[in-house]
Design an enzyme around this catalytic site. Structure first.
Site, PDB file in Angstrom:
ATOM      1  N   LYS A 154      63.206  57.379  70.134  1.00  0.00           N
ATOM      2  CA  LYS A 154      62.681  58.735  70.351  1.00  0.00           C
ATOM      3  C   LYS A 154      61.754  58.756  71.581  1.00  0.00           C
ATOM      4  O   LYS A 154      61.370  57.695  72.088  1.00  0.00           O
ATOM      5  CB  LYS A 154      61.947  59.187  69.084  1.00  0.00           C
ATOM      6  N   TYR A 172      68.825  68.075  63.388  1.00  0.00           N
ATOM      7  CA  TYR A 172      67.850  68.162  62.304  1.00  0.00           C
ATOM      8  C   TYR A 172      68.059  69.393  61.425  1.00  0.00           C
ATOM      9  O   TYR A 172      67.114  69.857  60.785  1.00  0.00           O
ATOM     10  CB  TYR A 172      66.430  68.149  62.885  1.00  0.00           C
ATOM     11  N   PHE A 180      57.528  71.260  59.113  1.00  0.00           N
ATOM     12  CA  PHE A 180      57.369  70.434  60.316  1.00  0.00           C
ATOM     13  C   PHE A 180      58.513  70.590  61.320  1.00  0.00           C
ATOM     14  O   PHE A 180      58.521  69.930  62.352  1.00  0.00           O
ATOM     15  CB  PHE A 180      57.204  68.961  59.922  1.00  0.00           C
ATOM     16  N   ARG A 200      68.818  51.000  58.986  1.00  0.00           N
ATOM     17  CA  ARG A 200      67.718  51.658  58.258  1.00  0.00           C
ATOM     18  C   ARG A 200      66.658  50.641  57.825  1.00  0.00           C
ATOM     19  O   ARG A 200      65.464  50.896  57.891  1.00  0.00           O
ATOM     20  CB  ARG A 200      68.250  52.396  57.016  1.00  0.00           C
ATOM     21  N   THR A 230      60.343  55.985  56.689  1.00  0.00           N
ATOM     22  CA  THR A 230      60.108  57.119  57.604  1.00  0.00           C
ATOM     23  C   THR A 230      58.652  57.224  58.026  1.00  0.00           C
ATOM     24  O   THR A 230      58.346  57.424  59.201  1.00  0.00           O
ATOM     25  CB  THR A 230      60.529  58.434  56.907  1.00  0.00           C
ATOM     26  N   ARG A 276      59.242  50.514  62.669  1.00  0.00           N
ATOM     27  CA  ARG A 276      58.148  51.472  62.432  1.00  0.00           C
ATOM     28  C   ARG A 276      56.907  50.777  61.889  1.00  0.00           C
ATOM     29  O   ARG A 276      55.772  51.169  62.181  1.00  0.00           O
ATOM     30  CB  ARG A 276      58.619  52.571  61.476  1.00  0.00           C
ATOM     31  N   ASN A 309      57.591  58.637  65.009  1.00  0.00           N
ATOM     32  CA  ASN A 309      57.900  57.368  64.344  1.00  0.00           C
ATOM     33  C   ASN A 309      58.927  56.505  65.084  1.00  0.00           C
ATOM     34  O   ASN A 309      59.686  55.764  64.481  1.00  0.00           O
ATOM     35  CB  ASN A 309      58.263  57.597  62.869  1.00  0.00           C
ATOM     36  N   HIS A 368      65.156  56.690  65.484  1.00  0.00           N
ATOM     37  CA  HIS A 368      66.020  57.377  64.527  1.00  0.00           C
ATOM     38  C   HIS A 368      67.210  56.491  64.221  1.00  0.00           C
ATOM     39  O   HIS A 368      67.719  55.814  65.103  1.00  0.00           O
ATOM     40  CB  HIS A 368      66.544  58.707  65.087  1.00  0.00           C
ATOM     41  N   GLU A 393      76.467  62.350  63.582  1.00  0.00           N
ATOM     42  CA  GLU A 393      75.557  62.120  64.717  1.00  0.00           C
ATOM     43  C   GLU A 393      76.274  61.483  65.905  1.00  0.00           C
ATOM     44  O   GLU A 393      75.987  61.828  67.051  1.00  0.00           O
ATOM     45  CB  GLU A 393      74.384  61.240  64.253  1.00  0.00           C
TER      46      GLU A 393
HETATM   47  P1  ABT Z   1      64.833  60.443  61.407  1.00  0.00           P
HETATM   48  O1  ABT Z   1      65.430  59.163  61.847  1.00  0.00           O
HETATM   49  O2  ABT Z   1      64.014  61.073  62.487  1.00  0.00           O
HETATM   50  O3  ABT Z   1      65.854  61.370  60.812  1.00  0.00           O
HETATM   51  O4  ABT Z   1      63.827  60.016  60.277  1.00  0.00           O
HETATM   52  P2  ABT Z   1      64.168  59.650  58.781  1.00  0.00           P
HETATM   53  O5  ABT Z   1      65.613  59.837  58.473  1.00  0.00           O
HETATM   54  O6  ABT Z   1      63.595  58.299  58.476  1.00  0.00           O
HETATM   55  O7  ABT Z   1      63.307  60.700  58.007  1.00  0.00           O
HETATM   56  P3  ABT Z   1      63.551  62.233  57.792  1.00  0.00           P
HETATM   57  B1  ABT Z   1      63.124  62.668  56.343  1.00  0.00           B
HETATM   58  O8  ABT Z   1      64.970  62.566  58.116  1.00  0.00           O
HETATM   59  O9  ABT Z   1      62.577  62.897  58.809  1.00  0.00           O
HETATM   60  C1  ABT Z   1      63.045  63.537  59.974  1.00  0.00           C
HETATM   61  C2  ABT Z   1      61.906  63.694  60.951  1.00  0.00           C
HETATM   62  O10 ABT Z   1      60.938  64.548  60.425  1.00  0.00           O
HETATM   63  C3  ABT Z   1      59.670  63.976  60.591  1.00  0.00           C
HETATM   64  N1  ABT Z   1      58.850  64.342  59.446  1.00  0.00           N
HETATM   65  C4  ABT Z   1      59.325  64.109  58.201  1.00  0.00           C
HETATM   66  C5  ABT Z   1      57.612  64.897  59.670  1.00  0.00           C
HETATM   67  O11 ABT Z   1      57.219  65.111  60.816  1.00  0.00           O
HETATM   68  N2  ABT Z   1      56.848  65.219  58.590  1.00  0.00           N
HETATM   69  C6  ABT Z   1      57.273  64.991  57.314  1.00  0.00           C
HETATM   70  O12 ABT Z   1      56.547  65.289  56.380  1.00  0.00           O
HETATM   71  C7  ABT Z   1      58.578  64.395  57.103  1.00  0.00           C
HETATM   72  C8  ABT Z   1      59.092  64.136  55.719  1.00  0.00           C
HETATM   73  C9  ABT Z   1      59.874  62.505  60.690  1.00  0.00           C
HETATM   74  C10 ABT Z   1      61.214  62.373  61.308  1.00  0.00           C
HETATM   75  N3  ABT Z   1      61.133  62.273  62.753  1.00  0.00           N
HETATM   76  N4  ABT Z   1      60.418  62.176  63.629  1.00  0.00           N
HETATM   77  N5  ABT Z   1      60.012  62.090  64.681  1.00  0.00           N
HETATM   78 MG    MG Z   2      66.801  61.470  58.969  1.00  0.00          MG
END
Ligand code: ABT
Ligand code: MG
Length: 148
Positions: free
Chosen positions: A9, A49, A57, A85, A91, A102, A112, A115, A126
């Site tokens: 990212k 997304y 968020f 993963r 996450t 991470r 974070n 992805h 994707e």
């Molecule tokens: P991605 O790889 O970005 O999809 O992350 P991951 O699949 O591990 O986690 P998910 B649940 O898909 O989160 C997507 C993005 O949303 C952000 N996020 C998530 C927040 O900012 N606040 C929150 O409370 C949650 C649950 C984190 C992930 N990406 N970024 N950057």
């Molecule tokens: Mg995700």
């Protein structure tokens, strides 16, 4: 062979973590079949997304992912999705184990670092979304016989 979509990212690119992340996947034994520096557009981010579009968020997430270039990759190998993963870690970096990407380099859930596809279905989706129609490199590696 399974394929997974992995993307460093904008925070990871800005913090010079591309080489480190590529290196970890290479050393694990996965094979890189596609890579591109890419500026994610708002349209692509919203599609990618889509599952989060009603979350509080969402706006910040799209803003962040489109703020600067990302480094998109497709890695191939046995169980590439689940392994990717695991290598990324949870996450939220407060929950990701040391030794994961991470866990080692992230601090906040909003930025974070990386992805990775979370299922066969999202990997296909994707890969089509980010790398659809792009040339994939199909090649043999001598190391493969020491991995499989
Ligand atoms: P991605 O790889 O970005 O999809 O992350 P991951 O699949 O591990 O986690 P998910 B649940 O898909 O989160 C997507 C993005 O949303 C952000 N996020 C998530 C927040 O900012 N606040 C929150 O409370 C949650 C649950 C984190 C992930 N990406 N970024 N950057
Ligand atoms: Mg995700």
């Amino acid at each position: 062979m399974e394929r997974t979509f992995i993307m460093v990212k904008p925070d990871g690119v800005q913090r010079n973590l591309v080489g480190e992340i590529v290196s970890r996947f290479e050393k694990k034994g996965l094979k890189l079949v596609y890579a591109e520096m890419t500026q994610v557009t708002e349209e692509l981010a919203s599609e990618h997304y889509a599952e989060h579009k009603d979350k509080p968020f969402f706006k910040d997430l799209v803003g962040f992912i489109t703020s600067n270039p990302s480094f998109a990759m497709v890695w191939e190998g046995e169980n590439a999705i689940a392994i990717g993963r695991k290598m990324m870690g949870a996450t939220n970096p407060k929950d990701s184990e040391p030794g994961t990407i991470r866990g080692d380099y992230g601090l906040t859930v909003g930025k974070n670092v990386i992805h990775g596809s979370d299922s066969q279905e999202s990997a296909e989706r994707e890969i089509a979304l980010f790398a659809g129609g792009k040339p994939f490199v199909d090649y043999e590696k001598d190391e493969d016989k020491w991995i499989y």
